[in-house]
Scaffold this active site. Sequence first.
Site, short mmCIF file in Angstrom:
data_model
loop_
_atom_site.label_atom_id
_atom_site.label_comp_id
_atom_site.label_asym_id
_atom_site.label_seq_id
_atom_site.Cartn_x
_atom_site.Cartn_y
_atom_site.Cartn_z
N HIS A 88 30.97 26.99 49.32
CA HIS A 88 31.90 25.87 49.53
C HIS A 88 33.00 26.22 50.53
CE1 HIS A 88 34.40 27.49 46.07
NE2 HIS A 88 35.38 26.98 46.79
N ASP A 223 26.95 30.13 44.76
CA ASP A 223 28.02 29.70 45.68
C ASP A 223 28.44 30.82 46.65
OD1 ASP A 223 30.09 28.38 46.92
OD2 ASP A 223 31.01 27.66 45.07
N SER A 654 38.86 31.37 46.18
CA SER A 654 37.43 31.12 46.35
C SER A 654 36.85 32.10 47.36
CB SER A 654 37.20 29.70 46.85
OG SER A 654 37.33 28.81 45.78
N1 ARG Z 1 36.07 23.90 42.19
C1 ARG Z 1 35.88 24.92 43.17
C2 ARG Z 1 37.21 25.38 43.71
O1 ARG Z 1 38.08 24.61 44.02
C3 ARG Z 1 35.03 24.49 44.30
C4 ARG Z 1 33.63 24.28 43.91
C5 ARG Z 1 32.81 23.71 45.00
N2 ARG Z 1 31.65 23.08 44.46
C6 ARG Z 1 31.51 21.75 44.35
N3 ARG Z 1 30.50 21.28 43.69
N4 ARG Z 1 32.36 20.93 44.91
O2 ARG Z 1 37.41 26.53 43.89
#
Ligand code: ARG
Length: 717
Positions: A88, A223, A654
């Site tokens: 992501h 991811d 992330s």
């Molecule tokens: N929730 C995660 C974060 O902000 C990002 C995940 C990305 N995946 C998704 N399905 N949008 O760190």
Amino acid sequence: MNKLKLLLLGFLLFAETSFANFPPDEGMWLPSLIGKNYQQMKKQGFKLTAKDIYDINNASLKDAIVWFGGFCTGEIVSSQGMVFTNHHCGYDAIAGKSTPEDNILDNGFWAKTNADEKPIEGLWVQILVRMEDVSDQILPQLAGLSEKDRAAKVNQLGQEISKKATEGTAYTARVSEFAKGNAYYLYVFEKFDDIRLVGTPPQSIGKYGGDTDNWEWPRHTGDFSVFRIYASKENKAAKYSAENVPYKPKKHLPVSLKGIKPGDFSMVFGFPGRTNRFENSMGVKLAVEKTNMAIVKNRDIRLKAWKEEMDKDVAVKLKLASEYASIANYWKYFIGQTEQLKKLNVYDQKLKLEAGFKEWAKGKPEYEHIFDEWAKAYEAYTPIATHNPYLSQGIMGTSLAANVLGFRSLEAQMKGEITAETKAKIKETAMANMTEYLNSVNVPSDKKIFAQTLQVFYEDIAKDQHPEIISEILATAGSNTPAAAFAKYADMVYANSIFNSKEKMEKFLENPTVEALNADPAYKYYMGFLKNYQTKYGKQVAEFQETDKRLARTYIKGMTEYNPSAVAYYDANSTIRITYGNVQDYSPKDGVKYSYRTTGEGVMEKYKPGDYEFDLPQKFIELYNARDFGRYADKDGELPVGFITNNDITGGNSGSPVLNAKGELIGLAFDGNWEAMSGDIIFDKKYKRCINVDIRYVLWTIEKLGGSSLVNELTIK
Ligand code: ARG
């Protein structure tokens, strides 16, 4: 013993126990000061030294951590400058390099040679050279300044300090503010601008589970994506050039395939973006009752309108994919945060904390009136608090708005006599904006968003706060309902505005006058909203923000005296931090226990052929059914996929490396869990977990699923 002595003893005991009980899992620590935590880390199982983490004279772990584009973290994993981060985090780059004919977002991509790697324009990484507390150079000069002057002074001093720190070097530097202005640190970085995409799994792996699974455990997402840093032949940071070569880092992370179990030491090293753990009860109340759901409601309009068009056409899907993902991510975040703030009674928790503070503050002139003043400020601000999210997340959420707002600064240049030179300059900027607009807009959905965000603004925002343009639109609507009038008006704007047509814009730029600009329906519309907000509320909002910041700064300062253990670490502010803890499962509710890990079995259980979130590549199914996991299988023969730790992370972390006790890479952090979505405001020890992709799943995906030999570049333990 007299009373005073008793009191004192009680206080000392309290102070001591509260320090000793400070939860080791909570806290985003500064790497240069990690020595303070060292004993506790060792007790938890850490095997290296504090200097192995941060050292300015010798290679240390920090040299392998990169700030990825300012929004994520990555880690260097080979002597050839190879970087791992989340899928992501690479999403925008991956989608940007995808076309309907060569759709690497859907199909994945693995460079076979360096020459295959795809340069990503505008993407950079920064590696920390050193950091230093510069509070003493800044704080004494701020005494007595108003908030506005203070901000200007901090900015000026920060620039001077940064300049001095980088003189005669090719480094960049910045000074970051901590605890709302209670401390300042200088950060010196080496910044690399030639970053290339090396590989990515198909999004059916890299984004498996999509928004349905986002922010939730148990999770089965691969991811990750792979990039490479390029440098000059002298191994120095350089702008993109075909002559550049892979960067040779001071340090790269070794990888451990040994696997993990509950209780194992884990450490996450990265760039957490923002937490607000000193948010007060009034801020929590406002978020829960008003602003969070305002953001959600307005984002929802965008998501639905985009999705409808994306489902019709691959080219549209690729065009909007990245923007969609990022809006959806924080759409769900605010739903979850609201739910957990309520469920965990965060408002009451804050009230209790504040009651203790207020009691302590009695008779202390610096602190005793903080909450009275704060309450007054919130009271005045609350009636207008939703106006802003309805603007920024709604009305201004169209691509058309972005194009118009980009023109704002040009209006001043158009006043009076326009020289040929000014005209050329205006044209250059306007046409660059126009190109960007045309590259990002999908007109059918944009128009819908225009009309629907206007509709909800009209319905939800108090009438006395409306800009005049709304009654003008309604006055010409005839017998139409407001919704129909707004849709018709949107049609008219997109059909006539210079901001939705390259030809019309070019024509306008031949003779760009302020009159013509102000007559443009899109310009008139957006400026109407903006000026209305600024003239009616600009001063009030600025005052609220200044008061809020000043009081928050004083409150945090008071807390360092009242309850030092509550202020042992600073809120996240996009600076590099370490959090340490353990691999740990949890119970989301009574009677339910979540395992610390997920496996390939769960990926298969969730599989829904043809679904946009839960489809899988055919090859995954074949490899899984053949149980072809190679050296990446867990002890029980399963394919490890995800695991959780109790590390304290937030957005910006992330892509961060999850390291074991020896500093070896065991996974990549990529998310938080639903039950602790209030974590940016309060750390809940029972629920807060950090969701990671197991490094063995990453390598399995590269080698077995991707058929790539990139894994050979790594140092595998
Ligand atoms: N929730 C995660 C974060 O902000 C990002 C995940 C990305 N995946 C998704 N399905 N949008 O760190």
